[in-house]
Design a protein around this motif. Structure first.
Motif, mmCIF file in Angstrom:
data_model
loop_
_atom_site.group_PDB
_atom_site.id
_atom_site.type_symbol
_atom_site.label_atom_id
_atom_site.label_comp_id
_atom_site.label_asym_id
_atom_site.label_seq_id
_atom_site.Cartn_x
_atom_site.Cartn_y
_atom_site.Cartn_z
ATOM 1 N N ALA A 225 59.647 3.168 143.689
ATOM 2 C CA ALA A 225 59.417 1.953 143.921
ATOM 3 C C ALA A 225 60.549 0.802 143.409
ATOM 4 O O ALA A 225 61.051 -0.249 144.252
ATOM 5 N N PRO A 226 60.558 0.643 142.318
ATOM 6 C CA PRO A 226 61.387 -0.254 141.665
ATOM 7 C C PRO A 226 62.937 -0.544 142.004
ATOM 8 O O PRO A 226 63.544 -1.401 141.959
ATOM 9 N N ALA A 227 63.406 1.044 142.287
ATOM 10 C CA ALA A 227 64.628 1.310 142.849
ATOM 11 C C ALA A 227 64.988 1.122 144.266
ATOM 12 O O ALA A 227 66.068 1.444 144.798
ATOM 13 N N ALA A 228 64.106 0.845 145.281
ATOM 14 C CA ALA A 228 64.130 0.838 146.523
ATOM 15 C C ALA A 228 65.009 -0.475 147.074
ATOM 16 O O ALA A 228 64.819 -0.581 148.460
ATOM 17 N N GLY A 229 65.480 -1.375 146.441
ATOM 18 C CA GLY A 229 66.161 -2.529 146.917
ATOM 19 C C GLY A 229 67.016 -2.073 147.889
ATOM 20 O O GLY A 229 67.248 -2.740 149.011
ATOM 21 N N PRO A 230 68.081 -1.210 147.415
ATOM 22 C CA PRO A 230 69.088 -0.983 148.274
ATOM 23 C C PRO A 230 68.673 -0.230 149.791
ATOM 24 O O PRO A 230 69.145 -0.628 150.977
ATOM 25 N N LEU A 231 67.576 0.312 149.355
ATOM 26 C CA LEU A 231 67.097 0.993 150.963
ATOM 27 C C LEU A 231 66.262 -0.025 151.640
ATOM 28 O O LEU A 231 66.623 -0.030 153.040
ATOM 29 N N THR A 232 65.858 -1.273 151.221
ATOM 30 C CA THR A 232 65.243 -2.365 152.074
ATOM 31 C C THR A 232 66.533 -2.893 152.862
ATOM 32 O O THR A 232 66.404 -3.291 153.909
ATOM 33 N N ARG A 233 67.619 -3.102 152.170
ATOM 34 C CA ARG A 233 68.785 -3.549 152.843
ATOM 35 C C ARG A 233 69.184 -2.676 153.913
ATOM 36 O O ARG A 233 69.720 -3.040 154.935
ATOM 37 N N ALA A 234 69.343 -1.586 153.744
ATOM 38 C CA ALA A 234 70.002 -0.520 154.490
ATOM 39 C C ALA A 234 68.890 -0.477 155.726
ATOM 40 O O ALA A 234 69.390 -0.326 157.028
ATOM 41 N N ALA A 235 67.531 -0.543 155.628
ATOM 42 C CA ALA A 235 66.909 -0.627 156.610
ATOM 43 C C ALA A 235 66.815 -1.956 157.555
ATOM 44 O O ALA A 235 66.623 -1.561 158.629
ATOM 45 N N ALA A 236 67.117 -2.963 157.026
ATOM 46 C CA ALA A 236 67.153 -3.983 157.736
ATOM 47 C C ALA A 236 68.570 -3.952 158.323
ATOM 48 O O ALA A 236 68.470 -4.361 159.756
ATOM 49 N N GLU A 237 69.439 -3.379 158.098
ATOM 50 C CA GLU A 237 70.768 -3.259 158.744
ATOM 51 C C GLU A 237 70.578 -2.534 159.884
ATOM 52 O O GLU A 237 71.110 -2.487 160.776
ATOM 53 N N ALA A 238 69.511 -1.457 159.856
ATOM 54 C CA ALA A 238 69.232 -0.505 160.874
ATOM 55 C C ALA A 238 68.317 -1.085 161.761
ATOM 56 O O ALA A 238 67.789 -0.335 162.705
ATOM 57 N N GLY A 239 67.912 -2.454 161.661
ATOM 58 C CA GLY A 239 67.053 -2.941 162.581
ATOM 59 C C GLY A 239 65.475 -2.781 162.311
ATOM 60 O O GLY A 239 64.504 -2.846 163.386
ATOM 61 N N MET A 240 65.267 -1.955 161.024
ATOM 62 C CA MET A 240 63.761 -1.429 160.874
ATOM 63 C C MET A 240 62.699 -2.740 160.871
ATOM 64 O O MET A 240 63.169 -3.793 160.139
ATOM 65 N N THR A 241 61.827 -2.374 160.743
ATOM 66 C CA THR A 241 60.702 -3.544 160.386
ATOM 67 C C THR A 241 60.425 -3.686 158.848
ATOM 68 O O THR A 241 59.907 -4.581 158.734
ATOM 69 N N GLY A 242 59.996 -2.374 158.397
ATOM 70 C CA GLY A 242 59.622 -2.213 156.905
ATOM 71 C C GLY A 242 59.864 -1.033 156.247
ATOM 72 O O GLY A 242 60.448 -0.013 156.743
ATOM 73 N N VAL A 243 59.686 -1.054 154.935
ATOM 74 C CA VAL A 243 59.885 0.096 154.107
ATOM 75 C C VAL A 243 58.555 0.181 153.396
ATOM 76 O O VAL A 243 57.932 -0.711 152.980
ATOM 77 N N VAL A 244 58.228 1.466 153.402
ATOM 78 C CA VAL A 244 56.973 1.889 152.541
ATOM 79 C C VAL A 244 57.355 2.646 151.275
ATOM 80 O O VAL A 244 57.932 3.555 151.225
ATOM 81 N N VAL A 245 57.016 2.224 149.962
ATOM 82 C CA VAL A 245 56.994 2.746 148.713
ATOM 83 C C VAL A 245 56.048 3.392 148.074
ATOM 84 O O VAL A 245 54.856 2.973 148.821
ATOM 85 N N ARG A 246 55.985 4.164 147.185
ATOM 86 C CA ARG A 246 54.895 4.875 146.461
ATOM 87 C C ARG A 246 54.715 4.192 145.158
ATOM 88 O O ARG A 246 55.747 4.217 144.265
ATOM 89 N N GLY A 247 53.434 3.550 144.791
ATOM 90 C CA GLY A 247 53.478 2.635 143.553
ATOM 91 C C GLY A 247 53.249 1.316 144.253
ATOM 92 O O GLY A 247 53.856 0.962 145.308
ATOM 93 N N GLY A 248 53.082 0.370 142.969
ATOM 94 C CA GLY A 248 52.898 -0.908 143.500
ATOM 95 C C GLY A 248 53.802 -1.844 143.089
ATOM 96 O O GLY A 248 53.816 -3.098 143.392
ATOM 97 N N ASP A 249 54.933 -1.444 142.013
ATOM 98 C CA ASP A 249 55.732 -2.446 141.723
ATOM 99 C C ASP A 249 57.127 -2.329 142.531
ATOM 100 O O ASP A 249 58.367 -1.764 141.959
ATOM 101 N N GLY A 250 57.276 -2.602 143.794
ATOM 102 C CA GLY A 250 58.384 -2.531 144.591
ATOM 103 C C GLY A 250 59.149 -3.707 144.552
ATOM 104 O O GLY A 250 58.786 -4.792 144.123
ATOM 105 N N PRO A 251 60.573 -3.742 145.177
ATOM 106 C CA PRO A 251 61.421 -5.140 145.191
ATOM 107 C C PRO A 251 61.041 -5.947 146.285
ATOM 108 O O PRO A 251 61.518 -6.294 147.354
#
Length: 527
Positions: free
Chosen positions: A58-84
């Motif tokens: 979860a703490p390392a999911a920042g790049p994945l959120t940006r990639a999801a945004a570029e792909a037009g996705m609505t959101g990212v689901v991480v496991r655990g509570g400390d996400g970016p």
């Protein structure tokens, strides 16, 4: 088609299964599907998707959120509570999380089921459209007009292929979406449901012959497929019809699963509305309700725990069935042995103080009471035990559902065999006295008074001053009326009141003391 939104998804699943940390685009952002992230494959371009961050902490999911945004996705689901959270907000995508020990395949199944069921849950158009498309496909393959029916001979879908023969039975069935009943028809249905494959049936009266087959899944009969046989059916008509029945079984099972999921979701949403933890705006969007009245139904007979649970579930089914027959798709839920339903009410036009508003409110309340009375009567007959129903006040929006539920619960407490159904307005004086008894009994300074001395004197001397005083108060301080209530001579009643004043020291000429003594005897003395 009604697209599932992020708000719909959270309203359906919600905490603790899924937690929302940020939603820069708001809760109306569309959610089209749930995708499992694969680090070894290019990220697909799927607008509106939720990306499950498999294999990414979860703490390392920042790049994945940006990639999801570029792909037009609505959101990212991480496991655990400390996400970016900050990076998700900057990227403009929602960030959600699930528990650390949640299995990704189970999370994916949960989200995909909720997203996929949304159109059927909100309108039912997809399942019905697929059945009509199947009826057309079977009609084209078999060569005759086709109908899909449920086990109760209700027509779920029918073909519209041009040029195929019709008869009056077919026309009447389509007009009423119900096969015309007759002993001959019933016998043909028994034949079809007893057969293992397609059956050719002779003509009845002026109707054409039929080719029919039961629709089954395992050992359960889900319905039947019927084809009008005008003598020009395809050579492989029976084989094509059997294949159509297999496809129909899958469609009916899927429609049933979607309906059951929708009922579960609506019930869970209603449960959270009742306890005040649901978002009223999102609930209004999903349920399509605004002004409502909460109705509460409960068994009025002590039963053992296992039997009571099963009987309460049967009561839930009965209430839901009657409400759906009246209002269509309907949310009902069982909470602590009480079945709750929301009854739609019309919004006030021109303001609640408009002269015509009060008669409209009373008329609608009477309709709700009659519906509750009908449910109580039917449930009592089916369950073989009495049922009570309490109706809360109408609230103008779903934000007021907890208050209407409180009203309904309170009404249940004042009902009995002589009055098994009532609205809050009908028993308002009783509700007020019940609340007063709770307030007075909960405060020492309010519960203390001459009423205790009256009861103590009665207990010590065998007198009946408390009952005489209460009868006198309830007769409007009329001696003859009090004597009639007590079934004694007025002089006896007069003598008891004088003695009570003399021995206990109460002053019945003081209006304040009379009022307080009456309230305390009425609410606290349990007479």
């Amino acid at each position: 088609m009604d697209v599932c939104t992020l708000g719909d998804l959270l309203d359906v699943i919600g905490e603790p299964s899924v937690r929302l940390h940020t939603a820069p685009a708001g809760l109306t952002a569309p959610v089209t599907e749930a995708l499992l992230y694969d680090a070894h494959a290019p990220l697909p371009q799927v607008p509106g998707a939720l990306l499950l961050a498999v294999g990414v902490r979860a703490p390392a999911a920042g790049p994945l959120t940006r990639a999801a945004a570029e792909a037009g996705m609505t959101g990212v689901v991480v496991r655990g509570g400390d996400g970016p959270v900050g990076e998700a907000e900057s990227a403009g995508v929602a960030l959600l999380s699930v528990d650390e020990d949640a299995a990704w395949h189970q999370v994916h199944l949960l989200l995909a089921s909720a997203i996929g069921a949304h159109p059927a849950a909100t309108g039912g158009g997809d399942a019905r459209g697929e059945l009509f498309a199947l009826a057309d496909a079977v009609a084209a393959a078999v060569g005759g007009a086709t109908a899909v029916e449920d086990p109760r001979q209700r027509i779920l879908a029918y073909s519209t292929v041009p040029g195929q023969a019709l008869d009056e039975d077919r026309r009447q069935g389509i007009l009423g979406l119900q096969v015309p009943g007759s002993p001959e028809n019933n016998e043909q249905y028994r034949t079809v449901f007893a057969a293992q494959g397609p059956v050719r049936l002779p003509a009845l009266a002026d109707a054409l012959p039929r080719l029919a087959v039961a629709i089954r899944a395992g050992g359960e009969t889900l319905g039947s497929l019927w084809v009008v046989d005008d003598g020009r059916l395809a050579p492989d008509a029976e084989e094509a019809l059997a294949q159509g029945a297999s496809t129909a079984a899958l469609l009916l099972l899927r429609a049933r699963a979607a309906q059951e999921l929708a009922r579960h979701q609506d019930g869970d949403l209603l449960r959270r509305l009742l306890d005040g933890t649901a978002d009223p705006a999102a609930a209004t969007h999903r349920l399509g309700l605004e002004a409502v009245r909460v109705a509460a139904f409960v068994l009025d007979s002590p039963v053992s725990a296992p039997d009571g649970e099963q009987t309460a579930l049967r009561l839930l089914d009965l209430v839901r069935l009657q409400c759906e027959a009246r209002y269509g798709r309907h949310a009902c839920v069982l909470v602590d042995g009480v079945v709750y339903a929301m009854l739609p009410a019309p919004a006030e036009r021109g303001g609640a103080r408009e002269p015509a508003a009060a008669p409209r409110r009373r008329a609608h309340e009477q309709r709700h009471v009659r519906l509750a009375e009908d449910i109580v009567r039917r449930a009592g007959q089916a369950l073989r035990m009495p049922v009570r129903a309490g109706l809360g006040e109408v609230v103008p929006s779903l934000a007021g559902v907890p208050a209407s539920r409180d009203d309904a619960d309170l009404v249940l407490r004042v009902l009995g065999p002589e009055l098994p159904v009532a609205s809050a307005a009908q028993v308002r004086p009783r509700l007020t006295l019940l609340r007063l008894s709770e307030v007075l009994g909960g405060r020492r300074e309010l519960a203390t008074g001459a009423w205790q001395e009256v009861l103590a004197y009665d207990a010590g001397h065998g007198t009946g001053y408390a009952r005489t005083l209460l009868a006198w108060f309830e007769a409007g301080c009329d001696m003859a009326g009090a004597a009639q209530l007590l079934a004694v001579h007025p002089n006896t009643c007069r003598y008891r009141l004088r003695q009570a004043q003399q021995h206990i020291g109460i002053d019945l000429d003081d209006p304040d003391e009379r009022l307080v003594l009456w309230l305390q005897l009425r609410t606290l003395a349990d007479l």
